[in-house]
Structures are given as C-alpha cells and as structure tokens.
Design a protein around this motif. Structure first.
Motif, short mmCIF file in Angstrom:
data_model
loop_
_atom_site.label_atom_id
_atom_site.label_comp_id
_atom_site.label_asym_id
_atom_site.label_seq_id
_atom_site.Cartn_x
_atom_site.Cartn_y
_atom_site.Cartn_z
N UNK A 93 0.84 -1.21 0.00
CA UNK A 93 0.00 0.00 0.00
C UNK A 93 0.87 1.26 0.00
N UNK A 94 1.98 1.22 0.75
CA UNK A 94 2.88 2.37 0.76
C UNK A 94 3.49 2.58 -0.62
N UNK A 95 3.84 1.49 -1.27
CA UNK A 95 4.37 1.58 -2.62
C UNK A 95 3.31 2.13 -3.57
N UNK A 154 1.90 -1.47 11.13
CA UNK A 154 0.76 -1.60 10.24
C UNK A 154 0.88 -2.87 9.41
N UNK A 155 -0.23 -3.58 9.32
CA UNK A 155 -0.21 -4.85 8.60
C UNK A 155 -1.55 -5.17 7.97
N UNK A 170 -4.90 -0.37 -0.65
CA UNK A 170 -5.38 0.83 0.04
C UNK A 170 -4.28 1.90 0.16
N UNK A 171 -3.76 2.33 -0.96
CA UNK A 171 -2.75 3.38 -0.97
C UNK A 171 -3.27 4.67 -0.35
N UNK A 172 -4.51 5.01 -0.64
CA UNK A 172 -5.12 6.21 -0.06
C UNK A 172 -5.17 6.10 1.46
N UNK A 173 -5.54 4.93 1.94
CA UNK A 173 -5.62 4.71 3.39
C UNK A 173 -4.24 4.88 4.03
#
Length: 158
Positions: A21-23, A66-67, A112-115
């Motif tokens: 997600x961070x990527x 976070x996971x 969930x990149x936005x999250x």
C-alpha cells in the motif's frame, strides 16, 4: 516545543499488505508527509516489542505498526499477535510516563494506498500535537551540575 518540530516516525510495516500500500501511495503520487521511515517486516507478528522501545529510546517521536486486516494475515495470526503486543506496549509506555499515542497500530490492505497516505498524515499531526519525544538523545534531562560552592566544600582538606 520548537515551532518547527518535525517528528520522526518509525513504521514497521507488513511486507504483504501495508508495504505494498505504501508503494501504491508513492507510485500514485499521493500527498503524504515525509516524516515516516519504513521498516519492511514479513509480518507485524514479527515486530518484537524491543524494536518499538529501542526506536523510542533512540529518538523516534512515534512508532507505527501496520499490517494486513485481521483475518487476511499471510501467517494466519500474526496481526493478532501484533495487536496483543501493542496493547501491552501501550501499558508499558503509560507506566513510564510516555504518551501511549506515540504508538499506533493500523490495518492497511495492499490496495489501500489512499488509506496508507491518510494514516501517515494523521499520525504525523497526532505526534506534532503530543510534542517531541522527551527520551530522545539530546532531549533527555540530565542532572544539574552542583553549585560551585558545594564542589569547593566537598574537596578534602589538606
């Protein structure tokens, strides 16, 4: 608190979900604060409480773990282990007078990149409200030096 307080946050992220997600947040060019240093773990269940304490003692102003969402862990129950450890760590931090808000546990799925960007931005603002880590090297209180008169009177008489 300095007007330009720029918190340093260490994030232990799951390889399978939150790191992805961070990527995604990065490749999607989502706006997020640059205060977070990611440490990629295979699972949040592998985050030893010592890692969190060491990060705080070394000067981090906050820690994010976070996971995967509960039930989606690639290692079956790693995120449940992380949740139990974070609950205990918050009690330990409170016992030693540190704000438990410096430690945050979140679930962010791979899509969930936005999250992820929202979590980072909110945590940076939360840590700014809490203030700098008082245990950070250079910020720790050191005992005051004794007054000069006390030093002189403590000298052995010849």
């Amino acid at each position: 608190m300095p007007a330009t307080f720029d918190p340093v946050i260490i994030a232990f992220v799951c390889n399978w979900c939150t790191y992805t997600a961070a990527d995604l947040a990065g490749t999607s060019r989502l706006k997020q604060k640059p205060n977070v240093r990611l440490i990629r773990m295979m699972c949040t269940g592998m985050v030893d409480p010592k890692y969190v304490l060491k990060a705080l003692l070394a000067g981090a102003d906050g820690v994010l773990i976070s996971g995967c969402h509960p039930g989606d862990c690639h290692y079956i129950n790693g995120n449940y282990k992380a949740r139990r450890r974070v609950r205990l760590l918050k009690e330990v931090l409170t016992t030693y007078g540190m704000d438990p808000g410096r430690l945050k546990l979140t679930w962010v799925g791979a899509s969930e990149g936005n999250e992820f960007a929202d979590v980072v931005n909110e945590l940076v603002e939360d840590i700014r409200r809490i203030g700098p880590n008082p245990l950070a090297p250079g910020r720790r209180e050191t005992p005051a030096a004794p007054p000069a008169e006390a030093v002189e009177t403590a000298q052995p008489q010849a």
